[in-house]
Scaffold this motif. Structure first.
Motif, short mmCIF file in Angstrom:
data_model
loop_
_atom_site.label_atom_id
_atom_site.label_comp_id
_atom_site.label_asym_id
_atom_site.label_seq_id
_atom_site.Cartn_x
_atom_site.Cartn_y
_atom_site.Cartn_z
N CYS A 23 118.50 12.06 36.29
CA CYS A 23 118.72 10.71 36.81
C CYS A 23 117.50 10.21 37.57
O CYS A 23 117.09 9.04 37.43
N VAL A 24 116.90 11.08 38.37
CA VAL A 24 115.70 10.69 39.12
C VAL A 24 114.56 10.35 38.15
O VAL A 24 113.86 9.34 38.33
N LEU A 25 114.37 11.15 37.11
CA LEU A 25 113.32 10.89 36.13
C LEU A 25 113.55 9.58 35.39
O LEU A 25 112.62 8.80 35.16
N VAL A 26 114.81 9.31 35.03
CA VAL A 26 115.12 8.06 34.34
C VAL A 26 114.88 6.86 35.25
O VAL A 26 114.33 5.83 34.82
N ILE A 27 115.27 6.97 36.51
CA ILE A 27 115.05 5.87 37.46
C ILE A 27 113.56 5.60 37.63
O ILE A 27 113.12 4.44 37.62
N LEU A 164 122.99 10.00 24.03
CA LEU A 164 122.58 9.81 25.42
C LEU A 164 121.39 10.71 25.76
O LEU A 164 120.47 10.28 26.50
N ALA A 165 121.40 11.94 25.26
CA ALA A 165 120.25 12.83 25.49
C ALA A 165 118.99 12.28 24.82
O ALA A 165 117.89 12.35 25.38
N LEU A 166 119.15 11.70 23.62
CA LEU A 166 118.00 11.09 22.93
C LEU A 166 117.44 9.92 23.75
O LEU A 166 116.22 9.79 23.92
N MET A 167 118.32 9.05 24.21
CA MET A 167 117.87 7.91 25.01
C MET A 167 117.20 8.38 26.30
O MET A 167 116.21 7.78 26.74
N HIS A 168 117.72 9.44 26.88
CA HIS A 168 117.09 10.05 28.06
C HIS A 168 115.65 10.44 27.76
O HIS A 168 114.73 10.13 28.52
N ASP A 169 115.42 11.10 26.62
CA ASP A 169 114.08 11.54 26.25
C ASP A 169 113.15 10.35 25.98
O ASP A 169 112.00 10.34 26.44
N LEU A 170 113.65 9.36 25.26
CA LEU A 170 112.81 8.22 24.89
C LEU A 170 112.46 7.37 26.10
O LEU A 170 111.31 6.93 26.25
N ILE A 172 112.28 8.27 29.31
CA ILE A 172 111.31 8.95 30.18
C ILE A 172 109.92 8.96 29.54
O ILE A 172 108.91 8.76 30.22
N THR A 173 109.87 9.18 28.22
CA THR A 173 108.57 9.16 27.53
C THR A 173 107.90 7.80 27.66
O THR A 173 106.70 7.69 27.99
N LEU A 174 108.66 6.73 27.42
CA LEU A 174 108.10 5.39 27.56
C LEU A 174 107.72 5.09 29.01
O LEU A 174 106.73 4.39 29.28
N GLY A 175 108.50 5.63 29.96
CA GLY A 175 108.15 5.45 31.37
C GLY A 175 106.82 6.10 31.72
O GLY A 175 106.03 5.53 32.47
N ILE A 176 106.57 7.28 31.16
CA ILE A 176 105.27 7.93 31.39
C ILE A 176 104.14 7.09 30.81
O ILE A 176 103.07 6.93 31.43
N TYR A 177 104.35 6.52 29.62
CA TYR A 177 103.34 5.65 29.02
C TYR A 177 103.12 4.39 29.88
O TYR A 177 101.99 3.89 29.97
N ALA A 178 104.20 3.90 30.49
CA ALA A 178 104.06 2.72 31.34
C ALA A 178 103.28 3.04 32.61
O ALA A 178 102.37 2.28 33.00
N TRP A 179 103.60 4.15 33.26
CA TRP A 179 102.88 4.52 34.48
C TRP A 179 101.42 4.82 34.18
O TRP A 179 100.53 4.49 34.97
N ALA A 180 101.15 5.47 33.03
CA ALA A 180 99.77 5.83 32.69
C ALA A 180 99.01 4.70 32.01
O ALA A 180 97.79 4.80 31.83
N GLN A 181 99.73 3.63 31.64
CA GLN A 181 99.12 2.48 30.96
C GLN A 181 98.40 2.90 29.67
O GLN A 181 97.29 2.43 29.37
N VAL A 182 99.04 3.78 28.92
CA VAL A 182 98.54 4.20 27.62
C VAL A 182 99.13 3.27 26.57
O VAL A 182 100.33 2.97 26.59
N ALA A 183 98.30 2.80 25.64
CA ALA A 183 98.74 1.82 24.66
C ALA A 183 99.75 2.41 23.69
O ALA A 183 99.64 3.56 23.26
N ILE A 184 100.75 1.62 23.35
CA ILE A 184 101.74 1.98 22.34
C ILE A 184 101.20 1.55 20.98
O ILE A 184 101.01 0.36 20.71
N THR A 185 100.96 2.51 20.13
CA THR A 185 100.42 2.27 18.79
C THR A 185 101.43 2.73 17.74
O THR A 185 102.44 3.38 18.07
N PRO A 186 101.22 2.40 16.47
CA PRO A 186 102.12 2.92 15.42
C PRO A 186 102.21 4.44 15.42
O PRO A 186 103.26 4.99 15.06
N ASN A 187 101.14 5.11 15.82
CA ASN A 187 101.20 6.58 15.91
C ASN A 187 102.19 7.02 16.99
O ASN A 187 102.91 8.02 16.82
N VAL A 188 102.24 6.30 18.08
CA VAL A 188 103.19 6.62 19.14
C VAL A 188 104.61 6.38 18.66
O VAL A 188 105.53 7.17 18.93
#
Length: 368
Positions: A23-27, A164-170, A172-188
């Motif tokens: 929950c903390v990671l998702v928040i 729900l577990a899948l959405m949890h993974d996705l 958090i992954t997108l959140g890491i990309y947002a914090w790191a400001q890494v571009a979302i590409t078709p490869n991602v």
């Protein structure tokens, strides 16, 4: 299948801790998505990428100044490293290929670079919109198929907790990309779709053991669904870890040694595989066990098991109290016995005899 451990690792008894961490990671991920936002590559929003290679001693400030002088507004410049030498990857919002090539040529000339030292790729906004729609459609179809398959093969509750577990993974992954400001590409995007497969695999392996043990495990020890769930995780956790390690090793090599294109894919894969392993026993299984325990059959078994544990604890306390009470009289009796023995010894000892001095009496009579 048997557990690989002499004693069961306690996963389900610590389910609140696991779910709290998730929950903390998702928040944090949601905060990153709202505050920082995702950075989309030119494939989604349209624009131009200019790949300068073998640029020698040119610095990033010199490259940014040359592009600005050529007419590019707010270009994003990143340094790159390849076998041919150092270089730069430039992203801009220019969607006209002629204008983009003209800007690249002027910047190269001002820096003294040859015409073959750069490549220009321009993507229009329409193509980016098509990619966005196709990606969203692919995610939607994947979610629907997962729910349908798991519901038909096992049960509906398993499909919902797996999603729900899948959405949890996705998330958090997108959140890491947002914090790191890494571009979302078709490869991602391709990596995110692949992550769904890895996460679902680990979850379904555990669900399969739970389903089999709930039907056929009658060992008298694992009675409640919580106990069956914990035992099932212990049976497959080693295989899950081994699978994750064999998958993560090549991804790490790809992330370290690969080019810019492979690194986009490898970073998302690495984050997703680790999260998929975590969510299989830390999110999906605890949620399923909590949901299943609310069913009438499993709720009765859970209440019966709790009552038996309380009765056993009460019996243990009563036994301890009785033992303590038996020990206290025995010690008092021993003390009384010691006192009596001391008195007997004193009574048996001979009394001292008083001797009078007769010689003194004789002497006194003689003097008289």
């Amino acid at each position: 299948m048997r557990s690989h451990f002499k004693r069961e690792l306690q996963f389900i008894p610590h389910r609140r801790v696991f779910l709290g961490i998730s929950c903390v990671l998702v928040i944090l991920a949601v905060i990153g998505l709202v505050v920082r936002g995702l950075v989309f590559g030119i494939e989604f929003q349209g624009g131009t990428t200019i790949d300068f290679h073998n640029t020698g001693e040119v610095t990033i400030d010199q490259m940014r100044s040359a592009l600005s002088a050529a007419g590019e507004t707010d270009p994003v410049v990143q340094t790159t490293q390849s076998e041919s030498g150092s270089g730069f990857l430039v992203r801009s919002e220019t969607t006209d290929p002629n204008v983009a090539n003209d800007h690249a040529a002027k910047a190269g000339q001002s820096l003294g670079l040859p015409d073959k030292s750069y490549t220009v790729t321009t993507i229009g906004p329409d193509w980016g919109q098509d990619i966005t729609r196709a990606s969203a459609f692919a995610f939607g179809i994947a979610i629907v198929l997962i729910i349908a398959y798991v519901s038909l093969r096992y049960e509906f509750k398993m499909s919902i907790t797996a999603v729900l577990a899948l959405m949890h993974d996705l998330v958090i992954t997108l959140g890491i990309y947002a914090w790191a400001q890494v571009a979302i590409t078709p490869n991602v995007v391709a990596a995110l779709l692949t992550i769904m497969g890895y996460s679902l695999y680990d979850t379904v392996v555990e669900f399969n053991r739970m389903d089999e043990n709930a039907k056929h495990l009658h060992d008298g020890v694992h009675v409640t669904y919580y106990q069956i769930c914990n035992f099932s995780i212990n049976e497959v956790i080693v295989r899950t870890i081994n699978t994750t390690i064999t998958s993560v090793v090549p991804v790490c090599i790809m992330l370290i040694l690969g080019g810019e294109t492979l690194k986009d894919f490898a970073l998302a894969m690495l984050i997703g595989e680790l999260l998929g392993t975590w969510s299989s026993f830390g999110v999906a299984s605890p949620l399923l066990a909590m949901w299943k325990t609310r069913e009438k059959h499993w709720a009765k078994l859970e209440a019966k098991d709790r009552a038996a544990k309380k009765a056993a604890a009460s019996a243990t306390r009563v036994t301890k109290d009785q033992n303590a009470q038996e020990v206290q009289p025995a010690s008092a009796h021993d003390e009384l016995q010691e006192v009596l023995e001391v008195q007997e010894v004193q009574d048996d000892s001979p009394t001292p005899v008083e001797h009078t001095d007769t010689s003194a009496a004789h002497n006194s009579s003689d003097i008289e």
